[in-house]
Motif scaffolding. Sequence first.
Motif, PDB file in Angstrom:
ATOM      1  N   ASN A 160       0.820  -1.212   0.000  1.00 24.26           N
ATOM      2  CA  ASN A 160       0.000   0.000   0.000  1.00 24.26           C
ATOM      3  C   ASN A 160       0.852   1.259   0.000  1.00 24.26           C
ATOM      4  O   ASN A 160       0.469   2.275  -0.571  1.00 24.26           O
ATOM      5  CB  ASN A 160      -0.941   0.012   1.207  1.00 24.26           C
ATOM      6  N   ALA A 161       2.020   1.162   0.644  1.00 24.15           N
ATOM      7  CA  ALA A 161       2.892   2.342   0.684  1.00 24.15           C
ATOM      8  C   ALA A 161       3.701   2.472  -0.612  1.00 24.15           C
ATOM      9  O   ALA A 161       4.361   3.476  -0.831  1.00 24.15           O
ATOM     10  CB  ALA A 161       3.843   2.239   1.871  1.00 24.15           C
ATOM     11  N   GLY A 162       3.651   1.437  -1.454  1.00 23.30           N
ATOM     12  CA  GLY A 162       4.357   1.501  -2.730  1.00 23.30           C
ATOM     13  C   GLY A 162       5.854   1.282  -2.581  1.00 23.30           C
ATOM     14  O   GLY A 162       6.616   1.605  -3.488  1.00 23.30           O
ATOM     15  N   VAL A 163       6.301   0.720  -1.450  1.00 26.41           N
ATOM     16  CA  VAL A 163       7.749   0.503  -1.295  1.00 26.41           C
ATOM     17  C   VAL A 163       8.181  -0.834  -1.900  1.00 26.41           C
ATOM     18  O   VAL A 163       9.373  -1.111  -2.026  1.00 26.41           O
ATOM     19  CB  VAL A 163       8.220   0.609   0.179  1.00 26.41           C
ATOM     20  N   VAL A 164       7.215  -1.699  -2.243  1.00 29.11           N
ATOM     21  CA  VAL A 164       7.526  -2.905  -3.020  1.00 29.11           C
ATOM     22  C   VAL A 164       6.558  -2.947  -4.204  1.00 29.11           C
ATOM     23  O   VAL A 164       5.497  -2.331  -4.176  1.00 29.11           O
ATOM     24  CB  VAL A 164       7.389  -4.215  -2.191  1.00 29.11           C
ATOM     25  N   ASP A 165       6.962  -3.690  -5.248  1.00 25.72           N
ATOM     26  CA  ASP A 165       6.100  -3.803  -6.432  1.00 25.72           C
ATOM     27  C   ASP A 165       5.115  -4.957  -6.274  1.00 25.72           C
ATOM     28  O   ASP A 165       3.975  -4.875  -6.733  1.00 25.72           O
ATOM     29  CB  ASP A 165       6.957  -4.060  -7.682  1.00 25.72           C
ATOM     30  N   ILE A 166       5.607  -6.051  -5.672  1.00 27.06           N
ATOM     31  CA  ILE A 166       4.820  -7.279  -5.613  1.00 27.06           C
ATOM     32  C   ILE A 166       4.814  -7.798  -4.181  1.00 27.06           C
ATOM     33  O   ILE A 166       5.808  -7.668  -3.463  1.00 27.06           O
ATOM     34  CB  ILE A 166       5.454  -8.334  -6.554  1.00 27.06           C
ATOM     35  N   GLY A 167       3.700  -8.410  -3.785  1.00 24.65           N
ATOM     36  CA  GLY A 167       3.637  -9.068  -2.482  1.00 24.65           C
ATOM     37  C   GLY A 167       3.212 -10.510  -2.690  1.00 24.65           C
ATOM     38  O   GLY A 167       2.388 -10.801  -3.567  1.00 24.65           O
ATOM     39  N   ILE A 168       3.789 -11.423  -1.908  1.00 21.64           N
ATOM     40  CA  ILE A 168       3.345 -12.815  -1.960  1.00 21.64           C
ATOM     41  C   ILE A 168       2.872 -13.159  -0.550  1.00 21.64           C
ATOM     42  O   ILE A 168       3.658 -13.155   0.402  1.00 21.64           O
ATOM     43  CB  ILE A 168       4.478 -13.749  -2.449  1.00 21.64           C
ATOM     44  N   VAL A 169       1.567 -13.400  -0.430  1.00 25.36           N
ATOM     45  CA  VAL A 169       0.952 -13.426   0.891  1.00 25.36           C
ATOM     46  C   VAL A 169      -0.343 -14.240   0.841  1.00 25.36           C
ATOM     47  O   VAL A 169      -0.947 -14.402  -0.230  1.00 25.36           O
ATOM     48  CB  VAL A 169       0.704 -11.947   1.349  1.00 25.36           C
ATOM     49  N   GLY A 170      -0.780 -14.741   2.009  1.00 24.77           N
ATOM     50  CA  GLY A 170      -1.997 -15.556   2.064  1.00 24.77           C
ATOM     51  C   GLY A 170      -3.263 -14.742   1.828  1.00 24.77           C
ATOM     52  O   GLY A 170      -3.332 -13.570   2.197  1.00 24.77           O
ATOM     53  N   SER A 171      -4.283 -15.404   1.230  1.00 24.36           N
ATOM     54  CA  SER A 171      -5.537 -14.683   0.965  1.00 24.36           C
ATOM     55  C   SER A 171      -6.267 -14.370   2.268  1.00 24.36           C
ATOM     56  O   SER A 171      -7.122 -13.486   2.303  1.00 24.36           O
ATOM     57  CB  SER A 171      -6.430 -15.492   0.022  1.00 24.36           C
ATOM     58  N   ASP A 172      -5.943 -15.101   3.369  1.00 23.92           N
ATOM     59  CA  ASP A 172      -6.561 -14.774   4.663  1.00 23.92           C
ATOM     60  C   ASP A 172      -6.193 -13.348   5.065  1.00 23.92           C
ATOM     61  O   ASP A 172      -7.046 -12.564   5.485  1.00 23.92           O
ATOM     62  CB  ASP A 172      -6.110 -15.779   5.744  1.00 23.92           C
ATOM     63  N   ILE A 173      -4.928 -13.015   4.879  1.00 22.36           N
ATOM     64  CA  ILE A 173      -4.458 -11.674   5.268  1.00 22.36           C
ATOM     65  C   ILE A 173      -5.023 -10.613   4.314  1.00 22.36           C
ATOM     66  O   ILE A 173      -5.462  -9.553   4.729  1.00 22.36           O
ATOM     67  CB  ILE A 173      -2.917 -11.645   5.317  1.00 22.36           C
ATOM     68  N   LEU A 174      -5.067 -10.949   3.033  1.00 21.13           N
ATOM     69  CA  LEU A 174      -5.603  -9.983   2.057  1.00 21.13           C
ATOM     70  C   LEU A 174      -7.062  -9.671   2.361  1.00 21.13           C
ATOM     71  O   LEU A 174      -7.493  -8.517   2.313  1.00 21.13           O
ATOM     72  CB  LEU A 174      -5.473 -10.542   0.633  1.00 21.13           C
ATOM     73  N   ASP A 175      -7.833 -10.709   2.694  1.00 22.86           N
ATOM     74  CA  ASP A 175      -9.259 -10.492   2.987  1.00 22.86           C
ATOM     75  C   ASP A 175      -9.425  -9.713   4.290  1.00 22.86           C
ATOM     76  O   ASP A 175     -10.246  -8.798   4.378  1.00 22.86           O
ATOM     77  CB  ASP A 175      -9.999 -11.833   3.098  1.00 22.86           C
TER      78      ASP A 175
END
Lengths: 390, 218
Positions: free
Chosen positions: B61-76
């Motif tokens: 969200n802060a734009g300090v990385v281009d890509i994130g690899i993370v669980g959909s539990d956290i995204l939701d």
Amino acid sequence: MHKINLPLGTRAEFGERAGRKQLLVNELQKSLQKRNFMKVDTPLLEYQEVFANFDLKQMRTYQLLDKNNKTVVLRPDLTLPIARLLTTTNIKLPQKFYYVGDLFKIAKELSGRNNQMTQAGIELVGYSSLKAELECLLLINRISQKWLRNRVKIEISHACFADSLLASVTSNNELKNKIKHELYRKKIPEYQKAIKQFENTENYPFLQMWPRLFGEVGDITKMLEGIELPALARSSLQETIKVAKWVLKIPNQKVIIDLSTAPPQRYYTGITFKGFVDNIPEYLFSGGRYDQLLESFQAQPEPAVGMGIDIDLLTEIAEIKNEKEEKEYLFFEPSQIEYAAKLLLQNVNYELSLEDNLETAKEKARLEKVGLLKINKQGEIENVVENSSY
Amino acid sequence: MSLKIALTKGRVEKKVIPLLEQTGIDCTPLKNKKRKLIIRTDDDKFEFILAKGPDVTTYLNAGVVDIGIVGSDILDEQQNDQYELLDLEVGKCQFVLASTADFDVNSPERKIIGTKYPIITKKYFESLGQDVEIVKIEGSVELAPLIGLADAIVDITETGTTLKENNLYVFDYLDKVSTRLVVNRMSLKQHSAEVFNLVDNLKDAVSEKNKVQGEKIK
């Protein structure tokens, strides 16, 4: 004890940053006034209903009650108050407006985002031709040239493209909204599920490539080769390409098309555009055509185009040339006030030295490499310290 | 220019490295990282930043990385609004409603639910038309119904073993969870060719892995 912390999401501005911001705003206002834009200042507080058409995208507004228990909000947008203003006054149209002001949106707590933002913008109301859009795009280009070394890329889209395309895919409104929702937020696994039922239809090849339908004009035209679009979607596409090709004619201006993005706001009805700089994670400019907005305030619809500029972000990234400091300190005694008054009026580069005695004033001037003048008994200027900065 | 990827450290990291290798990325520096948190690949094409799951979305969200690899539990749970381009189909598990045997999901009283995921829990009970009190718990969520802190829990489970070992029963299955590749909105505009290249290669790697697994089952 007084609470000394700021509320979350707010900050004070001072020193160099505040100075840079003021300079940008002043320059921008000066150039717009010269081109006959009318300044509009609307209040920070408005009734909540004014923003019924505004999509806050997961953010919230600051709300309070007025003395009649009606909800008022700190404005989260600056276009809607202008639309409200136009429907309640007899300002003659067409008219070009500009504004600079703060807006308020409550971001997620502890996310490091500010809830108070400064935006400048222009609204061209009563103009139906694409020249109004070009006026906005030319302003982006001038800002890009002046402060951003031509690094701004303009992105052109069309608010009607998705709806006009989906109308030919299905008549199920719920499904249309689902596809559009997943497309706009590019949640591809969900989007793929939503379009799966069209696998055996002629629309499927387009639906599959849709989330990736952004890029340079030539690339988009190539991607769409051989794909038959419905008439309305085709006309939105043609208009988008036409504007993008015009923009390409502006010297040093890069442009892309995006047919897979959500319009910045629900009230847009035609060409929309954004501007960004590579490696900066936010859009700097955002706007578009909103021909029906005044109608939602129970007034005659008026063709209109508007654009907002994120002044906070511009302040952060603008490259402002340092004007050479030419100031000189003027040491005076209180009894010499009449001479000081005359000298300050004559020369804007004189800054009063407020030191208690001449020795301290000399020390400060030497330290800052700035010249020091003093007023002698005859009311004349004497050089005490030479300016050594040049 | 290298693509900056925030990779959830731990279980996700271990499951994703083979997929990255399958795409031709040399993950040796990532595997030999020791205590380093920022790891560049030797060809300088990628920079991996190892982070905790919830921080991956903050970085995005802060734009300090281009890509994130993370669980959909956290995204939701974090109500992610960056672009979710690919389901990597690893780290699969599922949200469940679980409790002790005497729990009655249809009982009329206002229930107390313990969870690490208050937003997902609220959404689930709203869909049932129930108003519940949610207690946020940071770890060992299974304890909550056992020690009388909550009537039930909403949590993720992979095999159900921990639940069984603690005499907890599943009363309902909620959304499935898996690892996702998420891209910052502006990064997709600015580095679309590199991002789509990685996404397409990973998509092929996921299909290949599924094919091999399918053949093993046969």
